[in-house]
Design an enzyme around this catalytic site. Structure first.
Site, PDB file in Angstrom:
ATOM      1  N   SER A 221     -18.954 -43.919  15.140  1.00 13.57           N
ATOM      2  CA  SER A 221     -18.419 -44.821  14.553  1.00 13.57           C
ATOM      3  C   SER A 221     -17.996 -45.462  14.172  1.00 13.57           C
ATOM      4  O   SER A 221     -17.975 -45.702  13.430  1.00 13.57           O
ATOM      5  CB  SER A 221     -17.003 -44.684  15.960  1.00 13.57           C
TER       6      SER A 221
ATOM      7  N   GLN B 230      -9.012 -43.068  15.888  1.00 12.02           N
ATOM      8  CA  GLN B 230      -9.157 -42.409  14.477  1.00 12.02           C
ATOM      9  C   GLN B 230      -7.474 -42.885  14.546  1.00 12.02           C
ATOM     10  O   GLN B 230      -7.572 -43.112  13.302  1.00 12.02           O
ATOM     11  CB  GLN B 230      -9.345 -40.437  14.379  1.00 12.02           C
TER      12      GLN B 230
ATOM     13  N   ASP C 111     -15.297 -38.297  24.379  1.00 12.24           N
ATOM     14  CA  ASP C 111     -16.616 -36.904  23.779  1.00 12.24           C
ATOM     15  C   ASP C 111     -17.574 -36.389  25.014  1.00 12.24           C
ATOM     16  O   ASP C 111     -18.040 -35.791  25.274  1.00 12.24           O
ATOM     17  CB  ASP C 111     -16.659 -38.190  22.659  1.00 12.24           C
TER      18      ASP C 111
ATOM     19  N   LYS D 151     -10.234 -31.063  19.629  1.00  5.62           N
ATOM     20  CA  LYS D 151     -12.142 -32.150  18.974  1.00  5.62           C
ATOM     21  C   LYS D 151     -12.544 -30.861  17.383  1.00  5.62           C
ATOM     22  O   LYS D 151     -11.751 -29.601  17.764  1.00  5.62           O
ATOM     23  CB  LYS D 151     -12.981 -32.546  19.839  1.00  5.62           C
TER      24      LYS D 151
ATOM     25  N   ARG E  41      -7.857 -28.682  12.751  1.00  6.33           N
ATOM     26  CA  ARG E  41      -7.935 -30.038  13.703  1.00  6.33           C
ATOM     27  C   ARG E  41      -6.094 -30.123  13.226  1.00  6.33           C
ATOM     28  O   ARG E  41      -6.215 -30.726  11.657  1.00  6.33           O
ATOM     29  CB  ARG E  41      -8.956 -30.560  13.426  1.00  6.33           C
TER      30      ARG E  41
ATOM     31  N   GLY F 189     -13.671 -35.024  11.760  1.00  4.59           N
ATOM     32  CA  GLY F 189     -12.716 -34.586  11.770  1.00  4.59           C
ATOM     33  C   GLY F 189     -12.339 -36.675  11.508  1.00  4.59           C
ATOM     34  O   GLY F 189     -11.192 -37.241  11.436  1.00  4.59           O
TER      35      GLY F 189
ATOM     36  N   ARG G 146     -21.225 -31.457  19.960  1.00  7.38           N
ATOM     37  CA  ARG G 146     -21.436 -31.674  21.439  1.00  7.38           C
ATOM     38  C   ARG G 146     -21.574 -30.142  22.500  1.00  7.38           C
ATOM     39  O   ARG G 146     -21.880 -30.982  23.931  1.00  7.38           O
ATOM     40  CB  ARG G 146     -20.259 -32.479  22.080  1.00  7.38           C
TER      41      ARG G 146
HETATM   42  C1  S3P Z   1     -13.679 -41.586  17.504  1.00 11.81           C
HETATM   43  C2  S3P Z   1     -12.387 -41.062  17.639  1.00 11.81           C
HETATM   44  C3  S3P Z   1     -12.145 -40.542  18.994  1.00 11.81           C
HETATM   45  C4  S3P Z   1     -13.655 -39.196  19.151  1.00 11.81           C
HETATM   46  C5  S3P Z   1     -13.978 -39.599  17.979  1.00 11.81           C
HETATM   47  C6  S3P Z   1     -14.959 -40.495  16.855  1.00 11.81           C
HETATM   48  C7  S3P Z   1     -13.748 -42.306  16.347  1.00 11.81           C
HETATM   49  O1  S3P Z   1     -11.117 -39.639  18.703  1.00 11.81           O
HETATM   50  O2  S3P Z   1     -13.491 -38.372  19.490  1.00 11.81           O
HETATM   51  O3  S3P Z   1     -15.303 -38.481  17.758  1.00 11.81           O
HETATM   52  O4  S3P Z   1     -14.455 -42.787  15.644  1.00 11.81           O
HETATM   53  O5  S3P Z   1     -12.282 -43.432  16.374  1.00 11.81           O
HETATM   54  P1  S3P Z   1     -10.002 -39.937  19.021  1.00 11.81           P
HETATM   55  O6  S3P Z   1      -9.527 -40.553  17.986  1.00 11.81           O
HETATM   56  O7  S3P Z   1      -8.570 -38.375  18.109  1.00 11.81           O
HETATM   57  O8  S3P Z   1      -9.901 -39.560  20.722  1.00 11.81           O
END
Ligand code: S3P
Length: 469
Positions: free
Chosen positions: A46, A194, A345, A372, A147, A119, A420
């Site tokens: 992240s 996100q 996660d 996911k 997604r 994503g 994962r």
């Molecule tokens: C992430 C947020 C999470 C997580 C992803 C990374 C991020 O997703 O599952 O692996 O870096 O902001 P969501 O925001 O969809 O929950």
């Protein structure tokens, strides 16, 4: 529910092993005794994406050390280059350098932005692309193209951008951006860092104040890092609970030196592997323990795991510790539903811990897991079934019944392009009675290059080879 041949009636490990070739993407994890040693967690995914993106939106040079060099982050780097940022990697020092184009200064990409499995790249870049006055197209692999993107399309459309995508707003997605975005006050319908990040990034090139209302707290790396680059970000309590996060538009972001801490989601695989192998004694160094990310560690402690946070310190504005884990027998627990955003996660690897624990573990409020890299509830359920673990899956929950003794194992698990799922079931193989195989280990490269080597350095036996029984 269960896709692919041989999952409902799992093949024996020998059948699986005999079908392997040295060049296959299949991987096998063999049962082992205790794990021992010290390893270092790879960089936080992240934070790595955000360091590169904010470096691109800043003026001057940003340096990043500890960047995760996984495929997902490399996809972000390539997209930012296509927008005009200079992103380079110094082999000798491992340092990454970003020479940014400044807020609003990106140029129209000459080609489609290919984001692979990522994503985070797609959703966060949508915020940047929507707030620049040109048209761009994003696509990705089969997993990313499935997604949901509506969650970012909706707020960014309200701000003034236009989107053309496949049904349900899926990739490939064309974004017609504008530099005349209007600020919004937006209440997140799903707990998603996100989506929060996409809106805040768009808010940077928007006159006035853009606010995200977060009913449930999600990881706060965006707020921390935006401030670090010089943006004004205010956080206040929201009416009816939660937080109002406001970014003030058109800041002058300046290049910074960033140190990325280790990824708590990646460290989780080694931590669980040690926690479920009695006699194990390992330390995973340099792990981010931001409370909005560390829900798994609390849950494992609730299950009776012996995990000590040693040498606690701050790195790049994030709390970090070395995690010292000793193995034992865990007990099933009910995971509090409000903890989900802080370990979203980690449910696949928690399911593995639960399969090895004594008693029942209940995990609720997991609808987001279906959106996911794969439908993680279905993928975990199929993997548990293939390996003889008693469990029930509901629309948004998973209940796993452990016996306190080693699960049967011997199954072949379909990873569905989900890193994962791949790593979680390899960890199961270390603790099961028979080896566990996964059909495709290649997605591990998205977030944890060198996973098998790191685990094998602790005493695991993960590899593509056929070994005599
Ligand atoms: C992430 C947020 C999470 C997580 C992803 C990374 C991020 O997703 O599952 O692996 O870096 O902001 P969501 O925001 O969809 O929950």
């Amino acid at each position: 529910m269960v896709r692919g041949p041989g999952v409902a009636f799992p093949p024996s490990f020998r059948e699986v092993a005999l079908s392997l070739s040295a060049h296959s993407a299949k991987l096998v994890a063999h049962p082992v005794g205790r794990l021992q040693g010290r390893v270092r967690a790879p960089g936080d995914k992240s934070a790595s994406h955000r360091a590169l993106m904010l470096g691109a939106l800043a003026l001057g040079e940003t340096t990043v050390s500890g960047l995760l060099e996984g495929e997902d982050v490399l996809a972000t780097a390539a997209a930012l280059r296509a927008l005009g940022a200079k992103v380079t990697h110094e082999r000798e020092t491992g340092l990454w350098r970003v020479r940014g184009f400044g807020v609003g200064g990106g140029r129209e990409p000459a080609d489609v932005l290919e984001l692979g499995n990522s994503g985070t790249s797609a959703r966060l870049l949508a915020g940047i692309l929507a707030s620049h006055p040109f048209t761009s197209v994003m696509t990705g692999d089969a997993s990313l193209r499935r997604r949901p993107m509506r969650r970012v399309i909706e707020p960014l459309s309200r701000m003034g951008a236009r989107f053309e995508g496949r049904e349900g707003g899926r990739l490939p997605l064309a974004i017609v951006g504008t530099d005349e975005m209007v600020p919004i006050d937006y209440r997140l319908p799903v707990a998603s860092a996100q989506v929060k990040s996409a809106i805040l990034l768009a808010g940077l090139n928007t006159a006035g104040e853009t606010t995200v209302i977060e009913p449930e707290a999600t990881r706060d790396h965006p707020e921390r890092m935006l401030r670090h680059f010089g943006a004004e970000v205010r956080v206040a309590p929201a009416d009816g609970g939660g937080k109002r996060i406001t970014v003030v538009g058109w800041p002058e972001l300046l290049g910074r030196d960033i140190v990325v801490a280790g990824d708590s989601s990646s460290a989780a695989f080694a931590v669980v592997a040690a926690a479920i192998r009695p006699g194990s004694d390992i330390t995973v160094e340099n792990v981010g323990i931001n409370p909005l990310r560390a829900g798994l560690y609390q849950t494992l402690r609730d299950m009776g795991a012996d995990i000590a946070f040693e040498n606690e310190r701050e790195i790049g504005g994030e709390p970090v510790a070395d995690l010292h884990v000793k193995g034992g027998v865990l007990k099933g627990v009910d995971v509090p539903v409000e903890r989900a955003p802080s370990m979203i996660d980690e449910y696949p690897i928690l399911a593995i811990a639960a399969a090895c624990a004594e008693g029942t573990t209940r995990m609720l409020g997991l609808a987001e897991l279906r959106a996911k890299e794969s439908d993680r509830l279905a993928s975990v359920s199929a993997g548990l079934l293939a390996n003889g673990v008693k469990h029930e899956m509901g629309a948004a929950d998973l209940v796993v019944h452990g016996t306190g003794s080693a699960p049967a194992g011997g199954g072949l698990v379909a990873t569905h392009l989900d890193h994962r799922i791949a790593m979680s079931f390899l960890v199961l193989g270390l603790a099961a009675r028979e080896a566990v195989a996964i059909d495709d280990g290649s997605p591990i490269e998205t977030s944890f290059p060198g996973f098998a080597q790191l685990m094998n350095g602790l005493g695991a036996r993960i590899g593509p080879e056929i070994e005599a029984a």
